[in-house]
Design an enzyme around this catalytic site. Structure first.
Site, PDB file in Angstrom:
ATOM      1  N   ASP A 168       3.705   3.195   4.017  1.00  0.00           N
ATOM      2  CA  ASP A 168       3.202   3.409   2.450  1.00  0.00           C
ATOM      3  C   ASP A 168       2.469   2.302   2.357  1.00  0.00           C
ATOM      4  O   ASP A 168       2.184   2.476   0.898  1.00  0.00           O
ATOM      5  CB  ASP A 168       3.801   4.170   1.347  1.00  0.00           C
TER       6      ASP A 168
ATOM      7  N   ASP B 204       2.904   6.744   7.967  1.00  0.00           N
ATOM      8  CA  ASP B 204       2.256   7.023   6.381  1.00  0.00           C
ATOM      9  C   ASP B 204       1.678   5.863   5.696  1.00  0.00           C
ATOM     10  O   ASP B 204       1.447   5.743   4.370  1.00  0.00           O
ATOM     11  CB  ASP B 204       3.341   7.828   5.023  1.00  0.00           C
TER      12      ASP B 204
END
Ligand SMILES: *[C@@H]1O[C@H](CO)[C@@H](O)[C@H](O)[C@H]1NC(C)=O
Ligand SMILES: *[C@@H]1O[C@H](CO)[C@@H](O)[C@H](O)[C@H]1NC(C)=O
Ligand SMILES: *[C@@H]1O[C@H](CO)[C@@H](O)[C@H](O)[C@H]1NC(C)=O
Length: 339
Positions: free
Chosen positions: A169, A190
């Site tokens: 992230d 991600d």
């Protein structure tokens, strides 16, 4: 003082060196000449107006309405930095993405871990790196946890030659219209996520791992939640490379939209290209597409059947700058001609 003067002389020299008359400059590069903006200098060694970036931001009055430059001298600034909602029109300028960096290592929550949080509209950053050092560079001792390097939630924000480095992230491209040009974004899981409405141009996407056999990476987790939402991540002329196999993306929400246009993939891109994650059965709502991919990872023989083929009209709508700017906000920002 000497530093300030030198900087001004340098900027003026560069400005005239290009031989553009003012009017020409304005037409070509926007209405604001960055080198004449009021400037606050940040220098960790004490020769500027402030030693930390946050104290420079704090010195700008609430409801700021004129562009102001925060010039950050080369160095590693160990602090969490927030541009609050009431301080728009800030231009953060470093001395190079390998020279000026902001580093912190908070982790475990997307809302408290960001090294850099940008809440205001009309923010420009250039030549600076935002890094979350929890697992960047990768360390095999640390658990893999959310560790955001930058959280961008204001509208009309542009990033030129910036670095965003993390592991899980890295870049929360949360909401608003954003432009990223010549940036480096690094992570493993991600690492570009959220519901921003963004164009990433000529940027490098670097996929890292904790070991040679460190599983599979995921570049994007886009969060478009309904078909009326304007968000989407558009990658134009980008480069994908790294040290583990990776998916181009998986949907964070059921209407996720990600397009790779004219981009170059090394052999790390998984043949399937994309992962459906939690949206199984709703493949027809997901817009994951590629056009004109190049490189060893571009062989589309093994791609998931639900990868979308876009018609020319949709493609040109999504890849045009109008996708993020149909009102001219970018040309009203300080825009460096060397960007
Ligand atoms: C900033 O603007 C808001 C909204 O207009 C207002 O409520 C607030 O009092 C202003 N703050 C200052 C310090 O002027
Ligand atoms: C596609 O990418 C190449 C570089 O790989 C670049 O030279 C070319 O201009 C790009 N084409 C478009 C339409 O952007
Ligand atoms: C693409 O991948 C398929 C399946 O792995 C393979 O048979 C084919 O030769 C590849 N094409 C190219 C141009 O490499």
């Amino acid at each position: 003082m000497a530093f300030t003067l030198l900087h001004h002389i340098l900027c003026i020299a560069l400005f005239f060196g290009f031989g553009l008359a003012n009017a020409q400059f304005h037409r070509k590069f926007g209405s604001i000449n960055p080198s004449t903006l009021p400037t606050i200098y940040v220098d960790a060694s004490g020769y500027g107006n402030f030693k930390t970036i946050q104290s420079a931001i704090d010195s700008i009055p609430s409801n700021n309405s004129e562009w102001i430059c925060i010039y950050i001298k080369a160095g590693e600034y160990r602090e969490q930095v927030t541009i609050p909602k009431d301080k728009p029109f800030i231009y953060l300028k470093g001395e190079g993405k390998r020279k000026t960096s902001v580093v912190w290592d908070a982790h475990g929550s997307i809302t408290t871990s960001a090294t850099f949080t940008s809440e205001a509209d009309n923010i420009v950053a250039k030549s600076i790196t935002f890094r979350n050092s929890y697992n960047n560079p990768p360390t095999s001792n640390n658990q893999v946890l959310v560790a955001v390097a930058a959280w961008i939630l204001g509208d009309k924000s542009a990033f030129y030659r910036c670095g965003f480095l993390g592991f899980q992230d890295t870049l929360w491209d949360h909401q608003g219209r954003h432009y990223f040009k010549l940036c480096t974004i690094e992570g493993s899981v991600d690492f570009i996520f959220g519901a921003g409405q963004s164009i990433y141009e000529r940027s490098s996407l670097s996929v890292i791992s904790r070991s040679e056999n460190g599983g599979i990476g995921v570049i994007t987790a886009q969060g478009r939640a309904s078909k009326d939402e304007p968000s989407g991540f558009i990658f134009k002329n980008c480069n994908v490379f790294g040290s583990i196999q990776t998916y181009l993306g998986r949907p964070w929400r059921d209407y996720a939209r990600v397009v790779f246009y004219n981009s170059t993939f090394s052999d790390i891109v998984a043949p399937e290209g994309w992962d459906i994650w939690n949206s199984g059965g709703r493949e027809n709502q997901i817009m994951f597409a590629e056009h004109g991919s190049k490189g060893l990872g571009s062989n589309n023989t093994g791609r998931v059947a639900w990868e979308m083929k876009l018609d020319q009209k949709t493609l040109s709508t999504l890849t045009s700058m109008k996708f993020i700017d149909n009102e001219g906000w970018m040309s009203a920002q300080p825009f460096n001609m060397l960007a």
